[in-house]
Design a protein around this motif. Structure first.
Motif, PDB file in Angstrom:
ATOM      1  N   UNK A   1       0.832  -1.202   0.000  1.00  0.00           N
ATOM      2  CA  UNK A   1       0.000   0.000   0.000  1.00  0.00           C
ATOM      3  C   UNK A   1       0.865   1.250   0.000  1.00  0.00           C
ATOM      4  N   UNK A   2       1.913   1.267   0.797  1.00  0.00           N
ATOM      5  CA  UNK A   2       2.767   2.459   0.877  1.00  0.00           C
ATOM      6  C   UNK A   2       3.498   2.696  -0.445  1.00  0.00           C
ATOM      7  N   UNK A   3       4.065   1.648  -0.998  1.00  0.00           N
ATOM      8  CA  UNK A   3       4.833   1.806  -2.230  1.00  0.00           C
ATOM      9  C   UNK A   3       3.937   2.214  -3.397  1.00  0.00           C
ATOM     10  N   UNK A   4       2.761   1.654  -3.477  1.00  0.00           N
ATOM     11  CA  UNK A   4       1.903   1.878  -4.640  1.00  0.00           C
ATOM     12  C   UNK A   4       1.115   3.180  -4.532  1.00  0.00           C
ATOM     13  N   UNK A   5       0.650   3.504  -3.337  1.00  0.00           N
ATOM     14  CA  UNK A   5      -0.270   4.630  -3.197  1.00  0.00           C
ATOM     15  C   UNK A   5       0.407   5.895  -2.698  1.00  0.00           C
ATOM     16  N   UNK A   6       1.244   5.799  -1.688  1.00  0.00           N
ATOM     17  CA  UNK A   6       1.800   6.996  -1.057  1.00  0.00           C
ATOM     18  C   UNK A   6       3.096   7.436  -1.713  1.00  0.00           C
ATOM     19  N   UNK A   7       4.037   6.524  -1.874  1.00  0.00           N
ATOM     20  CA  UNK A   7       5.316   6.912  -2.477  1.00  0.00           C
ATOM     21  C   UNK A   7       5.109   7.400  -3.918  1.00  0.00           C
ATOM     22  N   UNK A   8       4.235   6.741  -4.663  1.00  0.00           N
ATOM     23  CA  UNK A   8       3.991   7.165  -6.036  1.00  0.00           C
ATOM     24  C   UNK A   8       3.279   8.500  -6.122  1.00  0.00           C
ATOM     25  N   UNK A   9       2.457   8.796  -5.107  1.00  0.00           N
ATOM     26  CA  UNK A   9       1.697  10.052  -5.136  1.00  0.00           C
ATOM     27  C   UNK A   9       2.575  11.256  -4.854  1.00  0.00           C
TER      28      UNK A   9
END
Length: 552
Positions: free
Chosen positions: A145-153
């Motif tokens: 979730x962190x890599x896909x949603x937050x770091x990418x955002x």
């Protein structure tokens, strides 16, 4: 007979202590629903009925023994020493029974039904408060979730900062070119603060917060007066101060415009000259409060907005976008409006440095429901944003590579933002999350913040925040905190001040507190669904590219 009455009294006292209406136990947790409350009440009622039957049997047995002893005393000689010893042991047993009953009622249901998973070396006091209804995803799901949603955002945060800083540099340079060095305020270079410069902002749109320090013209200077300088302050006045305009040589107050002949087209920004007007015919606004030597936040913002407008008109022909003021409750809020319809907001806030420290007096900041408004327009909020940025940088050097402290703050901020969109804003803000994290960073050793500890540290952060909410107390990280390292350079007056409770408004505003607690527990319950949804489908507002501006 007296001994029998004493026994009966002990039994009655025991029954009274067991009564839930006379001696209720305080429960620090909040039940999930009414069915759970009814179930617990029924179970407790059944236990009380069984206890009542047992006590009635014991009372009847004691009464029978008392009657037998009276009959024996009437028919025969007085009781022997054996009977006296038996009565003494019986009394001691009853006292012991009473003590056991008191202890049992205090500890039988004291432990939570489900203890959250965590470290064995949890911080003292945090493990006693259960996170009701919290089910965090496993490490793999949370990491995905962190890599896909937050770091990418937040991948384009650096490009956003570079664009905004370049434009603000040009804007402030134009502002300086319009100012008179002898009578106008001197505007210094800006500095970036907040989540965008601490690398943890996740909410869209990305917003840069820029402090713009300014100083008065010679021979004047600003003299800050903190709330902790010995003067009495009203409730809620902690964290504020006033700024007095004085001469550099500490002479009597007065304005340079009273002692210097100004040209017909020159105006003093501190005080207007009666009868003097700009060529456009507008009277210059005062920066000080009426009849007072203290700077007025409202007047300062009016001056700053006017100066920015003039500076923008000077350079507007160079850009293919428009500049406008943004939110009404934040006078320093600006936004760049591109022809494509995209907007890029940022905050340009005039501040005054507090002597030689990294403390800054701020005229205006966005205010949430739990923030107390200043009592007067001459009260300036003291900002620790620069110290917070320095502390995070200093702490990062002692943490393992890829530490999870900022990831915890990002995930918690993301969840709070989504919850606010579902149920509306509450008294909980991202600054409260940041404050709780800073306290944990100071209490936890560096190895505890390894990347694989993300789920454990996130749970601990939420548990710490829950404990603060239930106690209605969250201390400011710097004010009155003697545990802050000396290397931060925090002034001793701030370190020795009384601690500031950021949750103080909850004590007086019960409806706001109830709404905040309900929203917090609703957020905990929604964590698995939010993580699952945003891990699979990233909304468009988290994947929109940054629009490019063309400089002519």
């Amino acid at each position: 007979m007296a001994l029998g009455l004493f026994r009966v009294c002990l039994v009655v006292v025991t029954a009274i202590i067991n009564h839930p209406l006379l001696f209720p136990r305080e429960n620090a947790t909040i039940p999930e629903n009414e069915e759970e409350i009814l179930r617990k009440m029924q179970a407790h009622q059944e236990r009380l009925q069984l206890e009542r039957l047992r006590l009635e049997e014991e009372v009847a047995q004691l009464a029978a023994e008392e009657v037998a002893m009276e009959q024996a005393a009437a028919e025969g000689p007085p009781p022997s020493e054996t009977h006296t010893a038996w009565d003494l042991w019986s009394t001691l047993c009853m006292i012991l029974f009473l003590m056991i009953e008191v202890w049992r009622q205090d500890h039988q249901d004291g432990l939570p039904a489900e203890c959250p998973a965590g470290d064995e070396d949890e911080l003292p006091g945090l493990g006693a408060t259960p996170l009701l209804g919290l089910t965090l995803p496993d490490k793999a799901t949370l990491g995905h979730f962190y890599e896909r949603c937050i770091r990418g955002a937040t991948a384009d945060a650096a490009r956003t900062r570079e664009f905004v800083e370049g434009f603000v540099d040009d804007l402030l340079e134009a502002l300086r070119s319009l100012c008179n060095r002898d009578t106008d305020m001197e505007v210094e270079d800006f500095m970036g603060v907040g989540s965008m410069y601490e690398n943890w902002q996740v909410d869209r749109p990305l917003v840069c917060n820029l402090f713009v320090p300014f100083t008065p013209p010679e021979p004047y200077r600003f003299h800050p007066e903190l709330w902790c300088s010995g003067r009495s302050v009203p409730l809620g006045g902690q964290g504020y101060g006033q700024i007095k305009v004085v001469r550099a040589d500490d002479a009597a107050l007065g304005c340079v415009c009273d002692k210097t002949k100004l040209g017909e087209d020159m105006l003093c920004l501190l005080h207007s000259q009666n009868g003097r007007r700009r060529p456009g015919g507008e009277m210059e606004e005062l920066l000080c409060a009426s009849g007072s030597p203290y700077l007025d936040t409202v007047q300062v913002m009016k001056w700053f907005q006017t100066a920015l407008t003039r500076a923008w008109h000077r350079i507007a022909h160079k850009y293919e976008f428009d500049l406008a003021f943004g939110q009404l409750d934040t006078p320093g809020s600006l936004k760049i409006k591109f022809r494509s319809g995209k907007c890029m907001p940022f905050n340009l806030i005039p501040v005054i440095q507090c002597e030689d420290s990294d403390l800054y007096f701020v005229s205006h900041l966005p205010r949430g429901p739990s923030q107390v408004s200043p009592a007067s327009s001459t009260d300036w909020l003291l900002s620790f944003a620069v110290y917070e940025r320095h502390f995070l940088r200093m702490k990062s050097k002692t943490l393992p590579e890829g530490a999870c402290h900022l990831s915890c703050l990002q995930i918690a901020s993301f969840l709070l933002s989504k919850q606010n969109r579902l149920t509306g804003p509450s008294g909980l803000s991202t600054y409260h999350l940041k404050t709780a994290l800073l306290h944990l960073l100071l209490a936890r050793p560096g190895p505890d913040w390894r990347a694989e500890q993300l789920d454990v540290r996130l749970r601990e952060l939420l548990r710490s925040l829950e404990k603060s909410l239930l106690e209605k107390r969250l201390c400011h990280f710097f004010i009155g905190n003697r545990k802050v390292p000396e290397a931060t350079g925090l002034p001793q007056a701030i370190r020795r001040a009384e601690p500031l409770n950021l949750f103080q408004p909850f004590v007086l505003q019960r409806s706001l507190y109830r709404q905040t607690v309900d929203s917090f527990y609703e957020m905990l319950k929604n964590i698995p669904a939010l993580v699952s949804e945003y891990s699979l489908h990233i909304p468009s507002d988290h994947a929109s590219p940054l629009p490019k501006a063309v400089i002519l």
